[in-house]
Design a protein around this motif. Sequence first.
Motif, PDB file in Angstrom:
ATOM      1  N   LYS A 179       0.837  -1.200   0.000  1.00 16.91           N
ATOM      2  CA  LYS A 179       0.000   0.000   0.000  1.00 16.91           C
ATOM      3  C   LYS A 179       0.874   1.253   0.000  1.00 16.91           C
ATOM      4  O   LYS A 179       0.620   2.199  -0.780  1.00 16.91           O
ATOM      5  N   ASN A 180       1.907   1.266   0.842  1.00 15.43           N
ATOM      6  CA  ASN A 180       2.816   2.418   0.897  1.00 15.43           C
ATOM      7  C   ASN A 180       3.539   2.602  -0.435  1.00 15.43           C
ATOM      8  O   ASN A 180       3.701   3.731  -0.918  1.00 15.43           O
ATOM      9  N   ALA A 181       3.961   1.464  -1.018  1.00 13.02           N
ATOM     10  CA  ALA A 181       4.650   1.544  -2.303  1.00 13.02           C
ATOM     11  C   ALA A 181       3.700   2.082  -3.366  1.00 13.02           C
ATOM     12  O   ALA A 181       4.088   2.922  -4.208  1.00 13.02           O
ATOM     13  N   ALA A 182       2.453   1.590  -3.328  1.00 10.86           N
ATOM     14  CA  ALA A 182       1.465   2.060  -4.305  1.00 10.86           C
ATOM     15  C   ALA A 182       1.185   3.547  -4.102  1.00 10.86           C
ATOM     16  O   ALA A 182       1.055   4.308  -5.073  1.00 10.86           O
ATOM     17  N   MET A 183       1.079   3.981  -2.833  1.00  9.12           N
ATOM     18  CA  MET A 183       0.839   5.402  -2.543  1.00  9.12           C
ATOM     19  C   MET A 183       2.021   6.247  -3.025  1.00  9.12           C
ATOM     20  O   MET A 183       1.829   7.318  -3.610  1.00  9.12           O
ATOM     21  N   ALA A 184       3.244   5.758  -2.763  1.00 12.05           N
ATOM     22  CA  ALA A 184       4.425   6.505  -3.211  1.00 12.05           C
ATOM     23  C   ALA A 184       4.436   6.587  -4.736  1.00 12.05           C
ATOM     24  O   ALA A 184       4.731   7.643  -5.316  1.00 12.05           O
ATOM     25  N   GLU A 185       4.109   5.479  -5.388  1.00 11.30           N
ATOM     26  CA  GLU A 185       4.048   5.459  -6.854  1.00 11.30           C
ATOM     27  C   GLU A 185       2.982   6.423  -7.357  1.00 11.30           C
ATOM     28  O   GLU A 185       3.193   7.163  -8.326  1.00 11.30           O
ATOM     29  N   LEU A 186       1.821   6.405  -6.663  1.00 11.95           N
ATOM     30  CA  LEU A 186       0.726   7.294  -7.041  1.00 11.95           C
ATOM     31  C   LEU A 186       1.142   8.757  -6.865  1.00 11.95           C
ATOM     32  O   LEU A 186       0.893   9.595  -7.742  1.00 11.95           O
ATOM     33  N   LYS A 187       1.785   9.049  -5.728  1.00 19.00           N
ATOM     34  CA  LYS A 187       2.250  10.423  -5.483  1.00 19.00           C
ATOM     35  C   LYS A 187       3.253  10.838  -6.548  1.00 19.00           C
ATOM     36  O   LYS A 187       3.232  11.980  -7.042  1.00 19.00           O
ATOM     37  N   SER A 188       4.147   9.886  -6.854  1.00 23.51           N
ATOM     38  CA  SER A 188       5.163  10.187  -7.858  1.00 23.51           C
ATOM     39  C   SER A 188       4.502  10.475  -9.195  1.00 23.51           C
ATOM     40  O   SER A 188       4.865  11.444  -9.892  1.00 23.51           O
ATOM     41  N   GLN A 189       3.526   9.656  -9.561  1.00 23.90           N
ATOM     42  CA  GLN A 189       2.841   9.868 -10.837  1.00 23.90           C
ATOM     43  C   GLN A 189       2.046  11.169 -10.822  1.00 23.90           C
ATOM     44  O   GLN A 189       2.008  11.904 -11.805  1.00 23.90           O
ATOM     45  N   SER A 218       2.688  13.833  -8.969  1.00 31.52           N
ATOM     46  CA  SER A 218       3.610  14.977  -9.037  1.00 31.52           C
ATOM     47  C   SER A 218       4.186  15.111 -10.449  1.00 31.52           C
ATOM     48  O   SER A 218       4.335  16.223 -10.977  1.00 31.52           O
ATOM     49  N   SER A 219       4.487  13.969 -11.065  1.00 41.12           N
ATOM     50  CA  SER A 219       5.010  14.014 -12.427  1.00 41.12           C
ATOM     51  C   SER A 219       3.955  14.583 -13.377  1.00 41.12           C
ATOM     52  O   SER A 219       4.266  15.429 -14.239  1.00 41.12           O
ATOM     53  N   LEU A 220       2.714  14.123 -13.203  1.00 39.76           N
ATOM     54  CA  LEU A 220       1.622  14.617 -14.016  1.00 39.76           C
ATOM     55  C   LEU A 220       1.390  16.104 -13.766  1.00 39.76           C
ATOM     56  O   LEU A 220       1.176  16.884 -14.713  1.00 39.76           O
ATOM     57  N   SER A 221       1.468  16.495 -12.485  1.00 43.51           N
ATOM     58  CA  SER A 221       1.287  17.911 -12.141  1.00 43.51           C
ATOM     59  C   SER A 221       2.380  18.752 -12.782  1.00 43.51           C
ATOM     60  O   SER A 221       2.112  19.856 -13.292  1.00 43.51           O
ATOM     61  N   LEU A 222       3.609  18.245 -12.731  1.00 43.05           N
ATOM     62  CA  LEU A 222       4.709  18.992 -13.344  1.00 43.05           C
ATOM     63  C   LEU A 222       4.511  19.096 -14.853  1.00 43.05           C
ATOM     64  O   LEU A 222       4.767  20.157 -15.454  1.00 43.05           O
ATOM     65  N   ASP A 223       4.066  18.010 -15.461  1.00 43.09           N
ATOM     66  CA  ASP A 223       3.811  18.041 -16.898  1.00 43.09           C
ATOM     67  C   ASP A 223       2.723  19.075 -17.229  1.00 43.09           C
ATOM     68  O   ASP A 223       2.860  19.861 -18.176  1.00 43.09           O
ATOM     69  N   ILE A 224       1.658  19.062 -16.443  1.00 44.02           N
ATOM     70  CA  ILE A 224       0.564  20.008 -16.660  1.00 44.02           C
ATOM     71  C   ILE A 224       1.067  21.443 -16.451  1.00 44.02           C
ATOM     72  O   ILE A 224       0.801  22.344 -17.263  1.00 44.02           O
ATOM     73  N   ALA A 225       1.839  21.635 -15.352  1.00 43.71           N
ATOM     74  CA  ALA A 225       2.358  22.971 -15.063  1.00 43.71           C
ATOM     75  C   ALA A 225       3.300  23.421 -16.166  1.00 43.71           C
ATOM     76  O   ALA A 225       3.281  24.597 -16.589  1.00 43.71           O
ATOM     77  N   GLU A 226       4.124  22.483 -16.640  1.00 40.50           N
ATOM     78  CA  GLU A 226       5.062  22.831 -17.705  1.00 40.50           C
ATOM     79  C   GLU A 226       4.307  23.247 -18.963  1.00 40.50           C
ATOM     80  O   GLU A 226       4.647  24.247 -19.617  1.00 40.50           O
ATOM     81  N   LYS A 227       3.271  22.488 -19.287  1.00 44.93           N
ATOM     82  CA  LYS A 227       2.486  22.821 -20.476  1.00 44.93           C
ATOM     83  C   LYS A 227       1.782  24.174 -20.293  1.00 44.93           C
ATOM     84  O   LYS A 227       1.728  24.990 -21.215  1.00 44.93           O
ATOM     85  N   LEU A 228       1.251  24.399 -19.086  1.00 45.44           N
ATOM     86  CA  LEU A 228       0.593  25.677 -18.818  1.00 45.44           C
ATOM     87  C   LEU A 228       1.594  26.823 -18.898  1.00 45.44           C
ATOM     88  O   LEU A 228       1.314  27.882 -19.479  1.00 45.44           O
ATOM     89  N   LEU A 229       2.753  26.599 -18.312  1.00 40.85           N
ATOM     90  CA  LEU A 229       3.761  27.652 -18.317  1.00 40.85           C
ATOM     91  C   LEU A 229       4.261  27.921 -19.729  1.00 40.85           C
ATOM     92  O   LEU A 229       4.503  29.073 -20.107  1.00 40.85           O
ATOM     93  N   LYS A 230       4.406  26.856 -20.500  1.00 41.45           N
ATOM     94  CA  LYS A 230       4.867  27.042 -21.874  1.00 41.45           C
ATOM     95  C   LYS A 230       3.858  27.882 -22.636  1.00 41.45           C
ATOM     96  O   LYS A 230       4.216  28.765 -23.408  1.00 41.45           O
ATOM     97  N   GLU A 231       2.591  27.574 -22.403  1.00 42.02           N
ATOM     98  CA  GLU A 231       1.562  28.311 -23.117  1.00 42.02           C
ATOM     99  C   GLU A 231       1.508  29.753 -22.625  1.00 42.02           C
ATOM    100  O   GLU A 231       1.378  30.689 -23.411  1.00 42.02           O
ATOM    101  N   GLU A 232       1.616  29.933 -21.336  1.00 41.10           N
ATOM    102  CA  GLU A 232       1.542  31.284 -20.805  1.00 41.10           C
ATOM    103  C   GLU A 232       2.808  32.063 -21.120  1.00 41.10           C
ATOM    104  O   GLU A 232       2.777  33.269 -21.315  1.00 41.10           O
ATOM    105  N   LEU A 233       3.942  31.358 -21.141  1.00 40.03           N
ATOM    106  CA  LEU A 233       5.196  32.064 -21.403  1.00 40.03           C
ATOM    107  C   LEU A 233       5.402  32.325 -22.897  1.00 40.03           C
ATOM    108  O   LEU A 233       6.265  33.109 -23.282  1.00 40.03           O
ATOM    109  N   SER A 234       4.630  31.675 -23.701  1.00 43.74           N
ATOM    110  CA  SER A 234       4.754  31.926 -25.135  1.00 43.74           C
ATOM    111  C   SER A 234       4.228  33.329 -25.479  1.00 43.74           C
ATOM    112  O   SER A 234       4.618  33.932 -26.451  1.00 43.74           O
ATOM    113  N   ASN A 235       3.390  33.810 -24.625  1.00 34.97           N
ATOM    114  CA  ASN A 235       2.830  35.142 -24.816  1.00 34.97           C
ATOM    115  C   ASN A 235       3.668  36.108 -23.977  1.00 34.97           C
ATOM    116  O   ASN A 235       3.799  35.927 -22.775  1.00 34.97           O
ATOM    117  N   LYS A 236       4.229  37.183 -24.599  1.00 35.97           N
ATOM    118  CA  LYS A 236       5.124  38.110 -23.924  1.00 35.97           C
ATOM    119  C   LYS A 236       4.396  38.877 -22.844  1.00 35.97           C
ATOM    120  O   LYS A 236       4.938  39.090 -21.766  1.00 35.97           O
TER     121      LYS A 236
END
Length: 163
Positions: A116-126, A128-146
Amino acid sequence: MNPTAPESLVFWTTIIFVIFFILLRKFAWKPILGAVKGREESINNALASAEAARKEMQNLTADNERILHEARMERDVLLKEAREMKDKMIADSKHEAQIQGERMIEQAKAAIEAEKNAAMAELKSQVSSLSLDIAEKLLKEELSNKEAQTKLVEKMLGDVKLN
């Protein structure tokens, strides 16, 4: 016939009887009486031996009964001890099985918790990774505009001043 003949016959018959009686007494009575006494003694001895054998048989029967009784008692004691030993072994086996069962349950719980702990850690990791991907995409889109970039930098600077 002579009238004296019957008297003489009686006389001689008596004399011969007396002599015969004396001879029998001297030579035959003692051996006959000895044989009769010997036979009587052997009969008495046989009766005494039979009585002794009967008493010995009674003693042997009593001893056999006593030995049989002791053997039965010993058998009962051995059976009781065997039953007690069997019950103890069964109880020990049940106790040991219960302990092992509890140990296996605890190990299973620990394994489940670890999974369960391993699954939770994996879930958290996924996440956070997904959140970073989403944030990166959002930032790329927002930063593309000066203009949006300037607003974001000013906002961050405003947040830093507040903290």
